[in-house]
Each structure stands twice: as C-alpha cells, then as structure tokens.
Design an enzyme around this catalytic site. Structure first.
Site, PDB file in Angstrom:
ATOM      1  N   ASP A   9       0.856  -1.179   0.000  1.00  0.00           N
ATOM      2  CA  ASP A   9       0.000   0.000   0.000  1.00  0.00           C
ATOM      3  C   ASP A   9       0.901   1.241   0.000  1.00  0.00           C
ATOM      4  OD1 ASP A   9      -1.990   1.846   0.404  1.00  0.00           O
ATOM      5  OD2 ASP A   9      -2.929   0.763   2.066  1.00  0.00           O
ATOM      6  N   ASP A 109      -2.894   2.488  -6.154  1.00  0.00           N
ATOM      7  CA  ASP A 109      -1.797   2.496  -5.173  1.00  0.00           C
ATOM      8  C   ASP A 109      -1.717   1.250  -4.298  1.00  0.00           C
ATOM      9  OD1 ASP A 109      -4.044   2.900  -3.683  1.00  0.00           O
ATOM     10  OD2 ASP A 109      -3.345   4.695  -2.664  1.00  0.00           O
ATOM     11  N   GLU A 110      -2.329   0.167  -4.725  1.00  0.00           N
ATOM     12  CA  GLU A 110      -2.352  -1.041  -3.901  1.00  0.00           C
ATOM     13  C   GLU A 110      -2.244  -2.299  -4.748  1.00  0.00           C
ATOM     14  OE1 GLU A 110      -5.547  -1.854  -0.994  1.00  0.00           O
ATOM     15  OE2 GLU A 110      -5.926   0.282  -1.225  1.00  0.00           O
TER      16      GLU A 110
END
Length: 372
Positions: A9, A109-110
């Site tokens: 993350d 973003d993960e």
DNA sequence: CGACGTGTAAC
DNA sequence: CCTTTTACACGTCG
C-alpha cells in the site's frame, strides 16, 4: 496449501507524488483535492499527507471542511493530476511484478503479491522480500509504502493497515487468531458502518464474537452468501487467489455546474463522459452490451437506469441509449433536480482480432450454439 | 434465468 | 457545506 501473500500500500500516494515534484511544498501538510467546479472550493479531499491528517484532514472530506481545519496554517491544497499518478503507478507495478510469483493490482496504489514460491514458504524469507520491495520503492521512486504479510489476502490487507506509514507487519498463519482477537467488527475488511450496526443489533461487537455466532441467525439477517462470507472473514479465512482481474465495467461521473432537470443541459455533460468512456473502452479493446446512466439528485440520492443492447463499442450507441433513458427518467420524475450524472458500460466482451465485438457473432445468423 | 434497480463497501 | 470509480450481492420481475 499454505500461501504467503503480501499487501503493498503506497503511503498517501497522490500527496506524496506532488511533494516529490514540488520542492516548495515539502515539509508542509499536503492535501490533494477533486474540485467539482460549481464554486471555487466545492469538491472533496482525495488524499492527504500524514502531516495534513494530524490536522484532522481526511480523504472524502469536503474541501471547505479541510480549509477550515487548515485555518491560518500553511497547508498546500492541490488539484488531482491523475494522468501523472497513473504513469508513476504503472512503473511501481512493474517493480512489484518483478518481486512476486503473481500480482493482483487492486487500485492505483495497492497490490497483492503471492510470494509463496520465491519465499520457499518461509516467513523470514518473505519479510526479506518485503524489505527489498520497500528499499526499491524508496530508491527508484522516492516513495514509502506499508506492507502487510499474511497467509491470505484478507490478513495481508489488514496487516498492512496495522502500521503505517512506512510499516511492515507480518502475521503468520499461527498468529491469525491472536491478530483478530478482540478487534471491533468495523475493522474487519469488508465491514462498513451499515454492517457493523446490523451486527451490533445482534450483540456482536468483536471479530471473535462474529466468528462464534450462530450462522443460522446471521443468515436470517444478511442472507446466506453474506453471512457465510462474514463468518469466514471473522475466522481469518480467505481462499481467493492472487490473480489479475478483468474489468467488468467502465464508468465516469461528473458534477453539473448547476442543478438541472433540463435534458439538453444535462446532455452536454453526458457527451463529455461518453467520450471518456469510449476512449477507455477502445484502449482496453472491449465492447459492451449494457449502458447505464447514473443520476444523483439534489438530496444526494442515486438513481440508475440501464438498457442492454447488442454488443457495440460505439459512442453514438451510448449517447442514443442514454438520451432515451434520461428523457424517460425526467418525464417520470417531474420536479426532481439533478446534481451529478454519470454513465457506465458493462457486460464487457473483448474484441477479436478483426475489431468486431466478440460475442456479436452469436447474433449473426448461426443462431445460439452450445447453450443448454 | 437474464435484466434491472438499489444498497454496501472500499479506494 | 459533499468526489470518483469499481465490485458485488440481493430482491424483483417477466
């Protein structure tokens, strides 16, 4: 089969990227906003650095709230530059791909990484892989990330939440029960405010209470599927594989400059959105069968209307369908005023090498074969 | 069962 | 005082 899964993350991704490219805002709290354009500060916060979070500023909050919290302090407010963030994200994902047996990107973003093979099923080796990833992300992109390691995606995700920013949390299979013990149900991934409240009505407050609760009673309240899912999660069980998923739908939303119930006025925004959606569908080389219009009224209540047609990748098909759906909606809801509108295409099929919507052949003469 | 509309959740 | 995008489940209807 015992697996080892990482959840990576990136920390306050948008805000961190802006910090990297604007020297003048470094050290300040940074807030990235989505401006809706109806008044100078209408819109919502999309991302906030930890310094901004210390002031109480959080993602999802109206910009005016955030500015009030920022008061006289020196806080940087910037608009979203999604194109730029996507470029960096793509580079990031390439790094992650190199470090995993399999990867599943879940958002800009993960990502989940399966490292079972390359760690040799060894938790210390997995930790070393995670440390290597953190170093590469820092060295190559200047970013920090938080990583959770667990026996499945659920535990990895919750582990990455445990310590951030720049965290690394390992929850071995033998530590899952302890990790979940006495956790409020709301902190279980997939349980939001509504479900937590419903569980509360049954006297369930913690994850272990949920794990031990009579399934029959949960089924009465939530239906079989959700009840089983809730209890599996409460036990830390998640057998879903780490695998890249094909998108099921493409959508775009926008806010009207002013509230309206006028077909033509609303349709101007629809045209912009349809162009966007069509471009994205082309890029992904897909056709669609279902076209929906999403309407948010002035009370922020959502309405959807949709229609399923023959597979197409054509923008005019979207416009034609949406126009009729929207006209009908406005007729049937006289007096309603709309604030936001969106369109969505779904029932996606990949186009074949001739550029003909795959699945369309089914409608061209041969009849339906192989269907029971 | 497919289509449609709504609600929940997370980002 | 209020964004955007995606996924999925459920009920209902024909």
């Amino acid at each position: 089969m015992q697996r080892i899964v990482l959840h990576v993350d990136l920390d306050s991704f948008y805000a961190s990227l802006e910090e990297l490219r604007h020297e003048d805002i470094r050290g300040k709290p940074v807030v990235i906003c989505v401006y809706s354009g109806r008044s100078p500060d209408s819109g919502a916060v999309r991302s906030a650095t930890y310094k901004a979070r210390q002031l109480g500023i959080k993602a999802g909050m109206p910009i005016v709230f955030a500015k009030r919290l920022a008061k006289d302090k020196d806080v940087a407010f910037l608009p979203t530059d999604i194109e730029y963030y996507r470029t960096v994200s793509d580079r990031m994902m390439e790094i992650l791909e190199e470090e995993a047996d399999a990867i599943q990107q879940v958002s800009i973003d993960e990502a989940y990484l399966d490292v079972t093979g390359r760690s040799g099923d060894d938790w210390d080796a997995a930790r070393k892989i995670a440390e290597g990833i953190k170093r590469r992300v820092k060295d190559e992109e200047g970013l920090t990330c938080s990583i959770g390691i667990g026996p499945n995606k659920l535990i990895a995700k919750m582990a990455s939440e445990r310590q951030k920013p720049d965290g690394l949390t390992v929850v071995k299979d033998t530590q899952v029960a302890e990790f979940l013990r006495n956790l409020p149900v709301m902190e279980l991934y997939g349980i939001g405010g509504k479900t937590a409240e419903a569980l509360n009505e049954l006297g369930i407050k913690t994850v272990n209470e949920l794990a031990e609760f009579e399934l029959k009673i949960l089924e009465e309240k939530f239906g079989e599927n959700k009840a089983v899912m809730l209890q599996q999660r409460a036990k830390g069980i998640d057998d879903s594989p780490v695998e890249q998923k094909e998108p099921q739908q493409i959508s775009r939303m926008g806010t009207l400059k002013e509230d309206s119930n006028n077909l033509e006025a609303i349709f101007g925004k629809i045209r912009e959105l349809a162009a966007d959606v069509t471009t994205k569908a082309e890029k992904k080389d897909v056709s669609f069968r279902t076209i929906s219009v999403i309407l948010i009224d002035t009370g922020l209540k959502a309405h959807t209307r949709s229609e399923t047609i023959q597979p197409t990748d054509n923008m005019d098909a979207i416009l034609k369908t949406v126009k009729s759906l929207l006209a009908r909606f406005l007729e049937e809801n006289s007096g309603i005023m709309l604030r936001r509108v969106g369109i969505r295409v779904s029932n996606l099929t990949h186009n074949d090498e001739r550029g003909i919507p795959r699945g369309l052949d089914k409608y061209l003469g041969e009849g339906k074969r192989g269907l029971s």
